[in-house]
Design a protein around this motif. Structure first.
Motif, PDB file in Angstrom:
ATOM      1  N   SER A  57     -53.381   3.758  10.166  1.00 47.83           N
ATOM      2  CA  SER A  57     -53.005   4.986   9.454  1.00 47.83           C
ATOM      3  C   SER A  57     -52.130   4.677   8.237  1.00 47.83           C
ATOM      4  N   ASP A  58     -51.265   3.674   8.327  1.00 52.68           N
ATOM      5  CA  ASP A  58     -50.462   3.277   7.165  1.00 52.68           C
ATOM      6  C   ASP A  58     -51.358   2.769   6.035  1.00 52.68           C
ATOM      7  N   LEU A  59     -52.316   1.924   6.390  1.00 55.05           N
ATOM      8  CA  LEU A  59     -53.202   1.348   5.384  1.00 55.05           C
ATOM      9  C   LEU A  59     -54.172   2.371   4.813  1.00 55.05           C
ATOM     10  N   ASN A  60     -54.608   3.286   5.630  1.00 57.61           N
ATOM     11  CA  ASN A  60     -55.612   4.256   5.214  1.00 57.61           C
ATOM     12  C   ASN A  60     -55.098   5.195   4.119  1.00 57.61           C
ATOM     13  N   GLN A  61     -53.786   5.232   3.922  1.00 57.69           N
ATOM     14  CA  GLN A  61     -53.211   6.023   2.831  1.00 57.69           C
ATOM     15  C   GLN A  61     -53.637   5.475   1.461  1.00 57.69           C
ATOM     16  N   TYR A  62     -54.019   4.199   1.435  1.00 56.10           N
ATOM     17  CA  TYR A  62     -54.367   3.537   0.190  1.00 56.10           C
ATOM     18  C   TYR A  62     -55.869   3.519  -0.076  1.00 56.10           C
ATOM     19  N   GLY A  63     -56.639   4.024   0.850  1.00 58.10           N
ATOM     20  CA  GLY A  63     -58.082   4.057   0.674  1.00 58.10           C
ATOM     21  C   GLY A  63     -58.799   3.689   1.962  1.00 58.10           C
ATOM     22  N   ALA A  64     -60.102   3.642   1.892  1.00 55.45           N
ATOM     23  CA  ALA A  64     -60.925   3.328   3.063  1.00 55.45           C
ATOM     24  C   ALA A  64     -60.648   1.890   3.496  1.00 55.45           C
ATOM     25  N   LEU A 114     -45.145 -17.825  -5.371  1.00 60.17           N
ATOM     26  CA  LEU A 114     -46.529 -17.367  -5.377  1.00 60.17           C
ATOM     27  C   LEU A 114     -46.670 -15.971  -4.793  1.00 60.17           C
ATOM     28  N   THR A 115     -45.966 -15.693  -3.696  1.00 55.54           N
ATOM     29  CA  THR A 115     -46.074 -14.364  -3.118  1.00 55.54           C
ATOM     30  C   THR A 115     -45.336 -13.342  -3.977  1.00 55.54           C
ATOM     31  N   GLY A 116     -44.323 -13.776  -4.729  1.00 58.34           N
ATOM     32  CA  GLY A 116     -43.624 -12.870  -5.621  1.00 58.34           C
ATOM     33  C   GLY A 116     -44.481 -12.437  -6.797  1.00 58.34           C
ATOM     34  N   CYS A 117     -45.450 -13.249  -7.171  1.00 59.48           N
ATOM     35  CA  CYS A 117     -46.331 -12.953  -8.300  1.00 59.48           C
ATOM     36  C   CYS A 117     -47.644 -12.311  -7.853  1.00 59.48           C
ATOM     37  N   ALA A 118     -47.749 -12.014  -6.602  1.00 63.63           N
ATOM     38  CA  ALA A 118     -48.993 -11.478  -6.041  1.00 63.63           C
ATOM     39  C   ALA A 118     -49.230 -10.052  -6.525  1.00 63.63           C
ATOM     40  N   PRO A 119     -50.498  -9.657  -6.601  1.00 60.03           N
ATOM     41  CA  PRO A 119     -50.817  -8.279  -6.990  1.00 60.03           C
ATOM     42  C   PRO A 119     -50.212  -7.277  -6.003  1.00 60.03           C
ATOM     43  N   SER A 120     -49.968  -6.072  -6.477  1.00 61.27           N
ATOM     44  CA  SER A 120     -49.356  -5.055  -5.630  1.00 61.27           C
ATOM     45  C   SER A 120     -50.361  -4.522  -4.602  1.00 61.27           C
ATOM     46  N   LEU A 121     -49.834  -3.869  -3.603  1.00 65.10           N
ATOM     47  CA  LEU A 121     -50.661  -3.260  -2.561  1.00 65.10           C
ATOM     48  C   LEU A 121     -51.631  -2.253  -3.169  1.00 65.10           C
TER      49      LEU A 121
END
Length: 114
Positions: free
Chosen positions: A47-54, A13-20
């Motif tokens: 700061s790591d997450l904020n690279q992907y958006g708000a 299930l986690t292998g089929c999960a949508p990408s980050l």
């Protein structure tokens, strides 16, 4: 061995999960946190997450805590080690952290001695 089917299903299930990237575009920070936690990864920084958006850090943290709670189930620790998955310390600070690490280590040793 009754736990093995559950672990296999969980990994599939986690292998089929949508990408980050996909989840970040949707703003589903809770799911991103859950995926990180259930995989046993350490929590990402703002700061790591904020690279992907708000980033909505509270949503990420809520999902992460849920995922870590599932990952850190002592009943699965041996199988995680036996599968060759390296333990990052994601369970440290939880009540059963020491038991989890010991069971994971036992599985890791069996994996390494193959």
């Amino acid at each position: 061995m009754k736990l093995l089917p559950w672990i296999v299903v969980s990994l599939l299930l986690t292998g089929c999960a949508p990408s980050l990237d996909e989840l970040a575009k949707e703003g589903d920070w809770q799911q991103i946190g859950y995926q990180d936690g259930v995989r046993g990864q350490l929590a990402r920084s703002y700061s790591d997450l904020n690279q992907y958006g708000a980033t909505v850090m509270s949503d990420y943290q809520q999902g992460y805590e849920q995922g870590v709670a599932e990952f850190c189930d002592v009943r699965f620790a041996y199988q995680i080690g036996l599968s060759g998955q390296y333990y990052t310390g994601a369970c440290d600070g939880l009540p059963d952290a020491q038991r989890f690490r010991m069971e994971w280590q036992r599985g890791w040793q069996d994996y390494s001695s193959r």
